[in-house]
Scaffold this active site. Structure first.
Site, PDB file in Angstrom:
ATOM      1  N   GLU A   1     -13.325   4.957   4.875  1.00 29.20           N
ATOM      2  CA  GLU A   1     -13.297   4.313   6.179  1.00 29.20           C
ATOM      3  C   GLU A   1     -14.397   4.746   7.127  1.00 29.20           C
ATOM      4  OE1 GLU A   1      -9.322   5.528   6.723  1.00 29.20           O
ATOM      5  OE2 GLU A   1      -8.495   3.678   5.942  1.00 29.20           O
TER       6      GLU A   1
ATOM      7  N   GLN B   1       0.825  -1.200   0.000  1.00 25.56           N
ATOM      8  CA  GLN B   1       0.000   0.000   0.000  1.00 25.56           C
ATOM      9  C   GLN B   1       0.865   1.258   0.000  1.00 25.56           C
ATOM     10  OE1 GLN B   1      -3.018  -2.080   3.106  1.00 25.56           O
ATOM     11  NE2 GLN B   1      -3.428   0.076   2.827  1.00 25.56           N
TER      12      GLN B   1
ATOM     13  N   ARG C   1      -9.209  -0.875   7.683  1.00 33.38           N
ATOM     14  CA  ARG C   1     -10.043   0.131   7.035  1.00 33.38           C
ATOM     15  C   ARG C   1     -10.436   1.240   7.999  1.00 33.38           C
ATOM     16  NH1 ARG C   1     -14.169  -1.611   2.380  1.00 33.38           N
ATOM     17  NH2 ARG C   1     -14.551   0.444   1.545  1.00 33.38           N
TER      18      ARG C   1
END
Ligand code: FES
Ligand code: FES
Lengths: 169, 809
Positions: B763, B248, B395
């Site tokens: 999120e 990521q 998340r």
């Protein structure tokens, strides 16, 4: 490790290959045939990322040996679009935003394909049960359900429904 | 361009500078026609054609000539000394190329330990002892993945089991020391505080009402459907290390690899290809990655390592695991006055959280939430246990989920104490003036909490539901309504406070416009499903009038993309999205000069209209962005550099504060204790919306990842520290059958400091949903004296409560 020669058709093409007895169908498809659209997400037959069709039946290919597919007709995600035209399910997933990371998508489409072949007019609940062997971590399923409804409607009526916009120059 | 006029009616002027007072608009702003597809359009995703046809390119799809495969031997004990490792049988097996052990890494320059993102250290491979179940013990490299897996069984490790310490409260007693390598023989890692203790104690001593609740936010696992993996390809001749990695944050990982390995950074290329979901789990550097890179260095061949699901669930970073004691104070009128929180953070065997360096407990101090109060004091202690290290987001923006769960639960508990409707208690205590300075030091950028609450209550029909509930209760049926009015904090972050290992948390964009008016745009972030290839193109379309279809977005290759900190914590739109807008504005400034030159007028005589500069008062005299792009290479003004491109490294002035209200209705089966979510309405406010379809998708996905821990998911350990949730048969992700039909909506309160007025959305729903569900279940059982239930709310837990209350037998 003993080896076997198997012959099978994959997406309409015939292949003859030598495989070990223990080679999983998913590894055979991904690594021997380089069809990497079929994915692996677990080791307990739980996630459905590896779903493909064997003689028209949706199968979790991580739980089937390649030798068991000897003589079978296998269909993977790479064989779903015909002559460059997207299948209504592929269109539906695109139109209705039925995917995010795309990792579960090939398995979802293959499960949905079997579902619609068996039941062209499923209720929402039938769709949800029909894909209950496929996990998606990104979408929350609503839009996958809509994508399958879109495909069912399109296949039934042969007509297009409006979804997202497509930019063109 | 007259056909565009009606579109401009919906245009709210972009807020500027510090002016935070913005009017509420619900309508998504659209300023460009569909063929340009700027912000606000439901543009179909540009990345989808490859995914729906099985042509994505994920790490496990990478196949290089001569590639070897790596597999890992893992510890069957949570805590044990390693007496010996016998790899002779494995090495004698045909096809086995190498076995890598801790000693080998030590000899290779101390690579047996690595730094974590929180400035702690973590073992790559052990030499003396293992400190968690499924810990990496050694790695096998073979010519085939089946041979590597077989060889694992041929490595004989002798262990001397040690006592594990699984419960963090026990760990605090220091009877068993997890990290004997540390100078201080204690499991206590750090103590962290926010807010004003004295002021808070004073508020509590004067309070008319005080409620207290302990709660555990259990260990979770992100469980992206793609596990983690790598293909490392070291070329001994060029000394170039090419790495495909489920990352990521590829740029930050390149720097970490350079620092740890000593390889020069320009000789390392990290490619993060298509990523099958991240959710925070692909931010840390795991031991497997290091072993894989070392295996390629040693063999000079490409080496692939792909975790299986059990390894992923058992050894990769977890999320949550906060043990919380929260107290809330209120005055006689029901105004919340203070919050006092003590929390124990179970870090596992290393503090390997993925927080900004100065924030060991992440952004947890946002926990005063949406409510205005006089004082708050938050304390968190980090502690080692013999469990896998971690503390990633699942998340969520750095521990905000824990914060929101806590405040939204105690707010409901306070409402029960006061005998007030939870919606009304919330409304009464909402923050109303923005920017708002919170008692723990945050400056909320903008908000309109009441509007979101009103819209949610109206959409779900709150008053009618309360009537229905009363009727059902009279008949002995169990139905509950739960509310969560959360405030998120995302977009880390401003360089004065936010860094990871010293690298500031800016993000970047680079846009190059080609002579024919097409463009490539590269960003420092990395999509894992969020749809950046589409939404970033829409931002550029919005700013420059280039059709979004003409903008190729690329991320994830450190050789080509500008440096950035990556995608997590909902930071992509707040940081890289803003960088994209700023880079586009730099291009626009140059484009104006070129247009003035081409039209032979002064720059002041020009105005921008969607995709062109036109002469004020005579719009037929105009140059489109495509005209200008061509001129930039063929007929640029004398003295000006040719070309049309710009780069921006955006350092956000503040974080953004998305918010919303969620309302959930549950029905409970009295016989089985099963909770069914009948309806769930989510009203989100993430400021201006780039692509409403993508936002809906993010909200649906996030809500399902909020449902999951509320009802199903938990990583469970037995008293020996064995993981009991190591497969998807034990760790239960919701399927399409358990997931309700989400009902979503929005209000729009732009961020005053973000160039597009956007805030980030991925999120909020994961953060906001769990307490709404728990509040609904507690509400359904409140007349039986139930005040709180720990998540996950399994049928068994509810059934036990019902049995205790004599409702079922
Ligand atoms: S990989 Fe086959 S079911 Fe998960
Ligand atoms: S789209 Fe990511 S798992 Fe389904």
């Amino acid at each position: 490790m003993s080896k076997h020669t198997i012959t099978l058709t994959v997406n309409g093409n015939e292949f003859t290959r030598e495989v070990e007895s223990r080679t999983l169908l998913v590894h055979f498809v991904r690594e021997d045939l380089d069809l990497t659209g079929t994915h692996i997400g677990c080791d307990t037959t739980s996630c459905g990322a590896c779903t493909l069709l064997v003689n028209g039946r949706a199968i979790k290919s991580c739980t089937m040996f390649a030798v068991q597919a000897n003589g079978a007709a296998v269909e993977t995600i790479e064989g779903v679009a015909q002559n460059g035209d997207l299948h209504p399910l592929q269109e539906g997933f695109w139109e209705k935003h039925g995917l995010q990371c795309g990792y579960c998508t090939p398995g979802m489409i293959m499960s949905a394909k079997q579902l619609l072949e068996q039941n062209p007019n499923p209720t929402e609940e039938e769709i949800r049960w029909g894909i209950s062997g496929n996990l998606c971590r990104c979408t929350g399923y609503n839009k996958i359900v809509e994508a399958i409804q879109y495909a069912a409607a399109k296949a039934r009526e042969g007509q297009t429904e409006a979804g997202g916009e497509e930019a063109s120059s | 361009m007259s056909h565009l006029d009606d579109r401009f009616e919906h245009h709210t002027p972009k807020p500027e500078g510090a002016s935070a007072k913005v009017d509420l608009v619900d309508e998504v702003q659209i300023k460009t026609p569909p063929e340009i597809c700027g912000m606000g359009h439901r543009m179909k995703r540009k990345e989808d054609p490859r995914f729906i046809q099985g042509k994505g390119n994920y790490v496990d799809d990478v196949k290089l000539p001569g590639m070897l495969y790596m597999d890992i031997v893992r510890s069957p004990y949570a805590h044990a000394r390693i007496v010996s490792i016998d790899d002779s049988e494995a090495l004698a097996t045909e096809g086995v190329v190498a076995v890598i052990k801790g000693q080998d890494l030590e000899a290779a320059g101390g690579l047996h330990w690595m730094p974590t993102l929180m400035s702690d250290t973590q073992m790559v491979l052990p030499i003396d002892k293992v400190v968690y179940y499924a810990q990496e013990v050694c790695a096998v490299v073979a010519t085939d993945r089946y041979i590597a897996a077989d060889a694992i069984e041929k490595i004989f490790v002798e262990y001397e089991p040690l006592e594990p310490v699984v419960d963090p409260h026990e760990a605090m007693k220091d009877k068993v020391i997890v990290r004997e390598d540390k100078e201080q023989k204690t499991n206590h890692i750090w103590h962290w505080e926010a807010g004003d203790k004295e002021a808070t104690d004073r508020v509590f001593s004067e309070a008319a009402h005080v409620v207290e609740q302990t709660m555990h936010i259990p260990r979770l696992h992100v469980s992206s459907i793609e596990t983690c993996g790598m293909v490392a390809n070291y070329n001994k001749a060029t000394e170039h290390m090419q790495i495909y990695m489920t990352s990521q944050a590829p740029h930050a990982h390149r720097t970490v690899f350079a620092l740890v390995s000593g390889l020069p950074e320009h000789k390392i290329q990290i490619i993060s290809p298509d990523i099958g979901g991240g959710f925070g789990g692909k931010v840390p550097v795991y031991p497997g990655y290091v072993c894989c890179a070392v295996a390629s260095l040693v063999t000079g061949k490409p080496v692939k390592w792909i975790e299986d699901r059990s390894e992923n669930l058992q050894a990769d970073s977890f999320a949550r695991d906060y043990h919380i004691t929260a107290e809330m104070a209120a005055d006689a009128d029901g105004m919340i006055t203070g919050l006092r929180v003590k929390t124990l953070s179970d870090c596992g065997a290393a503090d390997a959280a993925a927080n900004p360096s100065k924030f060991p407990a992440g952004l947890y101090s946002i926990c005063t939430g949406s409510y205005d109060m006089q004082a708050a004091h938050i304390e968190v202690d980090g502690v080692y246990t013999t469990k896998p290290p971690g503390g990633v987001a699942y998340r969520c923006s750095f521990r905000v989920t824990e914060a929101v769960h806590m405040i939204e639960r105690v707010t409901d508990i306070m409402a029960a104490e006061l005998g007030q409707d939870p919606a009304e208690l919330r409304r009464k205590n909402f923050i109303r003036e923005f920017p708002y300075k919170s008692p723990t030091g945050w400056e909320y950028d903008s908000g309109n909490y009441e509007a979101a609450l009103d819209k949610a209550m109206e959409t779900i029909g709150y008053a009618e539901l309360r009537r229905e509930q009363a009727e059902k209760r009279a008949r002995g049926e169990l139905m509950g309504i739960g509310i969560s009015s959360f405030t998120e904090v995302v977009g880390a972050g401003p360089s004065r406070d936010y860094d990871i290992l010293g690298i500031k948390m800016f993000d970047s964009a680079e846009i190059r416009i080609h002579p024919t008016g097409k463009a490539i745009a590269r960003f420092g972030t990395k999509s894992q499903g969020q749809g950046h290839e589409t939404t970033y193109a829409q931002i550029i379309a919005e700013e420059l009038g280039l059709p979004a279809a003409d903008v190729q977005v690329e991320e994830g290759d450190t050789d080509t993309a500008p440096y950035g900190l990556g995608t997590y914590a909902s930071r992509s739109t707040p940081t890289a999205g803003a960088a994209g807008a700023m880079a586009a504005r730099k291009i626009k400034a140059k484009a104006k000069k070129i247009a003035a030159y081409l039209l032979e007028v002064g720059e002041d005589d020009l105005e921008w209209n969607v995709d062109r500069f036109q002469v004020k008062g005579s719009p037929e005299q105009a140059k489109t962005i495509q005209d200008i792009a061509f001129a930039a290479y063929t007929n640029h003004p004398p003295g000006m550099e040719a070309g049309l491109e710009a780069t921006d490294y955006y350092d956000p002035p503040n974080l953004t504060f998305p918010f919303g209200t969620y309302i959930c209705v549950v029905d409970i089966d009295k016989g089985t204790g099963e909770v069914k979510v009948r309806r769930f309405v989510a009203i989100d406010d993430c400021g201006h919306i780039i692509n409403p379809m993508v936002v809906e998708g993010q909200v649906h996905g996030g809500l399902t990842m909020g449902l999951a821990p509320a009802l199903f998911e938990e990583i469970v350990y037995d008293e020996n520290g064995q993981n009991l949730s190591g497969t998807f048969a034990d760790y239960l992700l919701p399927t399409a059958v358990e997931s309700p039909k989400w009902e979503t909506g929005h209000t729009i309160t732009p961020s005053p400091h973000h160039p597009l007025g956007a805030k980030g959305i991925g999120e909020s729903p994961t953060v906001g949903a769990p307490p709404a569900i728990v509040n609904a279940v507690v509400d359904a059982l409140s007349h039986l004296g139930v005040k709180h239930i720990e998540i996950p709310i399994t049928p068994e837990k509810v059934w036990k409560l019902l049995r205790e209350a004599g409702v079922t037998d």
